[in-house]
Design a protein around this motif. Structure first.
Motif, short mmCIF file in Angstrom:
data_model
loop_
_atom_site.label_atom_id
_atom_site.label_comp_id
_atom_site.label_asym_id
_atom_site.label_seq_id
_atom_site.Cartn_x
_atom_site.Cartn_y
_atom_site.Cartn_z
N GLY A 204 -27.52 -3.50 -2.83
CA GLY A 204 -27.29 -3.60 -1.40
C GLY A 204 -28.20 -2.70 -0.57
N GLY B 290 -28.29 -1.55 3.51
CA GLY B 290 -27.54 -1.60 4.76
C GLY B 290 -28.43 -1.76 5.97
N TRP B 291 -27.85 -2.32 7.02
CA TRP B 291 -28.59 -2.49 8.27
C TRP B 291 -29.04 -1.12 8.79
CZ3 TRP B 291 -30.51 -6.73 10.38
CH2 TRP B 291 -30.99 -6.66 11.71
N ASP C 201 -31.10 0.92 7.23
CA ASP C 201 -31.47 1.85 6.16
C ASP C 201 -32.97 2.16 6.18
OD1 ASP C 201 -28.98 2.26 5.12
OD2 ASP C 201 -29.23 0.92 3.39
N ASP D 233 -32.52 6.36 2.46
CA ASP D 233 -31.19 5.83 2.13
C ASP D 233 -31.24 5.04 0.83
OD1 ASP D 233 -29.79 6.55 4.68
OD2 ASP D 233 -31.31 5.20 5.52
#
Length: 369
Positions: free
Chosen positions: A177, A179-180, A182, A253
């Motif tokens: 994954g 994330g938006w 990152d 991240d």
């Protein structure tokens, strides 16, 4: 009919030109495909170097596009249920799984299938029907292969240029994954690194930092959307440069290792902020151990994720990605060097030395690069 093929007969020695009979009769559900283009994957270099236990002799090549020459009885539709006919241009998932073993059925980890076999990797060329790799004029697709009919709007160069790198990255990112917003570091500027940049951008990464080289590859990742590139040969303080390029100097991240050199894993851990995620994608071949300080994992509370291969649905996702994104990610342009089958050793060497963007074999052609 006789088909030419470039064959890996002995590790670390030049590929040999051999000829095999194309089968006159196919098993029900099989297909004979005339190869139009086969990609040279970095994994092929690892295989040539003997970093995975595979049978030899073997016809390498697991990134291939071709046109159907013969359809076996009962093979009428592709993996999505679309009609198949002789002359259709197709791609296919490079591996077949059993669907019944412990990992397929119980743990839902089909890429770890105990009976999994892959074209260009697992099939000994001495065993009929011989032609199970892309470095050949024809390839025999076995029953159960996930075949995808390609739309004419999707260029062969795009499919092979993206290759298994895009399929592999999609599978890996699905497991880990992004994330938006990152901040993502991609280690490696080869085909897997390029695919990682494209997928990270589509997933919503706000900033993408790539460590790699040489410069012609870094220029390419910038065209794919990398915000910062760092030449690993020119800069020794890569950690400092990566951290400086992240907000507050805290680190990324997400770090995606797409290199294949074991030492890159420990280095990538240092690029992570506390609580970050790291995806290890590049270690497909066994290139040996490397020192890692596990204290960094504990201290930073890192999440480490491995990912092996892909499933047919990831191939479908990649093909749809290529269609949907159009020219936003110019995978077709990564195909920089074309070779005939007789030049397979030159193609492999161009990939090994990072001299090319993407080297490909085009049967019946001998093209000077």
């Amino acid at each position: 009919m006789i088909a030419k093929a470039a064959v890996l007969a002995r590790f670390r020695e030049p590929l040999e030109m051999r000829e095999y009979p194309a089968p006159e009769r196919l098993k029900a559900g099989a297909a004979l495909v005339r190869v139009e283009m086969a990609g040279i994957c970095g994994t092929d270099v690892h295989l040539w170097q003997g970093q995975l236990p595979i049978p030899v002799p073997v016809i390498l090549g697991h990134e291939t596009v071709g046109r159907i020459a013969v359809l076996g009885e009962g093979l009428e539709k592709d993996w999505l249920g679309r009609p198949l006919a002789v002359g259709d241009r197709v791609a296919w998932a490079s591996s077949i799984v059993c669907g019944t073993c412990y990992y397929c059925r119980v743990k839902r980890q089909p890429t770890r299938c105990l009976a999994r076999k892959a074209y260009g990797i697992s099939y000994c060329a001495d065993e009929p029907p011989h032609l199970h790799g892309g470095y050949a004029e024809y390839i025999v697709l076995l029953p159960g292969t996930a075949i995808f009919r390609l739309p004419e709007s999707l260029a062969t160069e795009s499919v092979v240029g993206a290759g298994c790198a895009l399929w592999t990255v999609i599978h890996g990112v699905e497991r880990m994954g992004i994330g938006w917003g990152d901040v993502v570091v991609v280690q490696g500027s080869g085909p897997v690194g390029l695919a990682a940049v494209a997928v990270a951008r589509e997933a919503g990464a706000s900033r993408i930092i790539v460590t790699g080289g040489p410069e012609h590859r870094l220029e390419r990742v910038r065209r794919f959307g990398a915000d910062v590139t760092i030449d690993v040969e020119a800069h020794r303080d890569r950690k400092g440069m990566v951290l400086e390029a992240t907000p507050g100097g805290h680190g990324a991240d997400v770090v995606m290792e797409c290199v294949g050199h074991p030492a890159a894993v420990a280095e990538g851990m240092e690029y992570c902020r506390d609580g970050a995620k790291m995806l290890v994608l590049g270690q497909y071949g066994d290139a040996g151990p490397t020192p890692i300080n596990p204290h960094a994992i504990t201290r930073k509370q890192l999440q480490l994720q491995g990912s092996w291969g892909f499933e047919p649905r990831h191939v479908l996702g990649a093909l749809e990605f290529l269609e949907r994104s159009g020219g936003r990610y110019p995978f077709a342009g990564t195909v920089t060097h074309r070779f005939g089958i007789e030049q397979a050793n030159e193609a492999l060497e161009a990939t090994r030395t990072w001299a090319s963007g993407k080297s490909v074999i085009v049967p019946k052609e001998a093209i000077s690069c």
